[in-house]
Design an enzyme around this catalytic site. Structure first.
Site, short mmCIF file in Angstrom:
data_model
loop_
_atom_site.label_atom_id
_atom_site.label_comp_id
_atom_site.label_asym_id
_atom_site.label_seq_id
_atom_site.Cartn_x
_atom_site.Cartn_y
_atom_site.Cartn_z
N GLY A 194 -12.55 -12.17 -9.02
CA GLY A 194 -12.41 -13.35 -8.16
C GLY A 194 -13.36 -13.29 -6.97
O GLY A 194 -14.02 -14.27 -6.63
N ARG A 248 -16.99 -8.30 -4.81
CA ARG A 248 -16.62 -7.29 -5.82
C ARG A 248 -17.59 -7.33 -7.00
O ARG A 248 -17.81 -6.31 -7.65
CB ARG A 248 -15.19 -7.55 -6.31
CG ARG A 248 -14.18 -7.30 -5.21
CD ARG A 248 -13.14 -6.36 -5.71
NE ARG A 248 -12.69 -5.51 -4.64
CZ ARG A 248 -11.45 -5.06 -4.52
NH1 ARG A 248 -10.54 -5.44 -5.38
NH2 ARG A 248 -11.12 -4.25 -3.55
N ARG A 274 -11.86 -11.62 -17.29
CA ARG A 274 -11.52 -11.66 -15.87
C ARG A 274 -11.06 -10.26 -15.47
O ARG A 274 -10.30 -9.62 -16.21
CB ARG A 274 -10.40 -12.67 -15.63
CG ARG A 274 -9.65 -12.45 -14.33
CD ARG A 274 -8.82 -13.62 -13.90
NE ARG A 274 -7.78 -13.25 -12.94
CZ ARG A 274 -8.00 -12.90 -11.67
NH1 ARG A 274 -9.24 -12.85 -11.20
NH2 ARG A 274 -7.01 -12.58 -10.87
N ASP A 282 0.02 -5.66 -5.66
CA ASP A 282 1.26 -5.75 -4.86
C ASP A 282 2.42 -6.04 -5.80
O ASP A 282 2.23 -6.53 -6.91
CB ASP A 282 1.15 -6.85 -3.79
CG ASP A 282 0.78 -8.20 -4.37
OD1 ASP A 282 -0.39 -8.40 -4.73
OD2 ASP A 282 1.67 -9.05 -4.49
N ARG A 327 -23.59 -20.65 -2.81
CA ARG A 327 -22.25 -20.55 -2.19
C ARG A 327 -21.78 -19.10 -2.03
O ARG A 327 -20.58 -18.84 -1.91
CB ARG A 327 -21.20 -21.32 -3.00
CG ARG A 327 -21.36 -22.81 -2.91
CD ARG A 327 -20.38 -23.54 -3.79
NE ARG A 327 -20.64 -24.96 -3.72
CZ ARG A 327 -19.86 -25.85 -3.12
NH1 ARG A 327 -18.74 -25.48 -2.56
NH2 ARG A 327 -20.19 -27.11 -3.10
N SER A 335 -6.80 -8.98 -9.46
CA SER A 335 -5.55 -8.37 -9.03
C SER A 335 -4.39 -9.31 -9.35
O SER A 335 -4.58 -10.49 -9.64
CB SER A 335 -5.59 -8.06 -7.53
OG SER A 335 -5.79 -9.26 -6.82
N ARG A 378 -6.61 0.34 -3.64
CA ARG A 378 -7.15 -0.91 -4.19
C ARG A 378 -8.52 -0.66 -4.81
O ARG A 378 -8.81 -1.12 -5.90
CB ARG A 378 -7.34 -1.92 -3.05
CG ARG A 378 -6.38 -3.05 -3.09
CD ARG A 378 -6.61 -3.98 -1.91
NE ARG A 378 -5.52 -4.89 -1.85
CZ ARG A 378 -5.53 -6.12 -2.35
NH1 ARG A 378 -6.59 -6.62 -2.89
NH2 ARG A 378 -4.46 -6.89 -2.29
N1 HPA Z 1 0.25 -14.04 -6.08
C1 HPA Z 1 -0.81 -14.65 -6.61
N2 HPA Z 1 -1.94 -14.02 -6.86
C2 HPA Z 1 -2.01 -12.71 -6.57
C3 HPA Z 1 -0.94 -12.03 -6.02
C4 HPA Z 1 0.24 -12.74 -5.77
O1 HPA Z 1 1.22 -12.17 -5.26
N3 HPA Z 1 -1.32 -10.73 -5.83
C5 HPA Z 1 -2.59 -10.65 -6.27
N4 HPA Z 1 -3.01 -11.83 -6.71
#
Ligand code: HPA
Length: 236
Positions: A20, A24, A87, A204, A43, A90, A217
């Site tokens: 994303g 990165r 893709r 997370d 961009r 995270s 991370r």
């Molecule tokens: N929500 C949506 N996208 C995410 C999250 C989340 O908690 N953590 C990492 N990407």
């Protein structure tokens, strides 16, 4: 050139990894690809092409959210003849047994977004991963001794939802984790005859209320990039 990508035709490899965050993409290309060149800076959505173990691979930022992913993925497929997109991103876990740093392979990606409802006139479409790519990545993850889980994820159009408890509904129906891009990628790939897979690292846990440290991370991100690259080589 397409509208959002400045590359000449041929400057992008058949296989593309898409984080994303464009920074990165830069990090991954500089750390893991040989002889990488930057083909896009429009961009700040960096894209690089180089080689990994001799295989030509590109790494292109997707931006956050399904509309942004939709723009870049479509242009890669329609204007640059890309055949495989993974893709690498995270996600937030919604099942208690899923741990931070686990890798989730999205077999399917549900969504609260409107794109499929529009295309399919209100009917449900089930966006799913390419089976060959999925099986290859699953075998590689095992070989690399990564803690991997596979199943349905949610691609959400909101990060800050109006209803902070809505994740529980998805969790009740077996969704493993929430991210924001995979479902659109899968739908577009199916239409365009492209192989797609979302590989997500758990940054997370929404259910356990835990969060990775910045160092962890980075380590998890490296594992995930390597899984994507090794899967790409294995798919040859
Ligand atoms: N929500 C949506 N996208 C995410 C999250 C989340 O908690 N953590 C990492 N990407």
């Amino acid at each position: 050139m397409s509208l959002h990508i400045a590359a000449e035709k041929g400057a992008i490899a058949d296989t593309v990894l898409m984080p994303g965050d464009p920074l990165r993409a830069k990090y991954a290309a500089e750390k893991f690809l040989d002889n990488s060149i930057c083909y896009n800076e429009i961009r700040g959505m960096y894209g690089y092409t180089g080689t990994y173990k001799g295989k030509r691979i590109s790494i292109q930022g997707s931006g956050m959210g399904q509309p942004s992913m939709g723009i870049y993925a479509y242009e890669l497929m329609a204007f640059y003849d890309v055949k495989t997109i993974m893709r690498i991103g995270s996600c937030g876990a919604v099942q208690p047994e899923i741990e931070l740093r686990d890798i989730i392979l999205a077999m399917s990606a549900s969504t609260n977004g409107g794109m499929n409802k529009g295309i399919f006139k209100g009917m449900d479409y089930s966006p799913c991963a390419d089976s060959e790519l999925f099986l290859t990545a699953a075998a590689k993850a095992k070989e690399m001794k990564l803690s991997m889980k596979a199943g349905n994820i949610l691609s959400s159009d909101t990060f800050y939802d109006d209803d902070p408890e809505i994740w529980k509904l998805w969790a009740r129906f077996g969704v493993l984790a929430i991210e924001m891009e995979a479902s659109t990628l899968y739908t577009l790939a199916a239409k365009m005859g492209v192989k797609a897979l979302a590989i997500c690292t758990v940054s997370d846990s929404i259910v356990n209320e835990t969060l990775l440290s910045p160092e962890d991370r980075e380590r998890s991100f490296d594992d995930m990039i390597l899984l994507g690259l090794e899967t790409a080589v294995e798919m040859e």
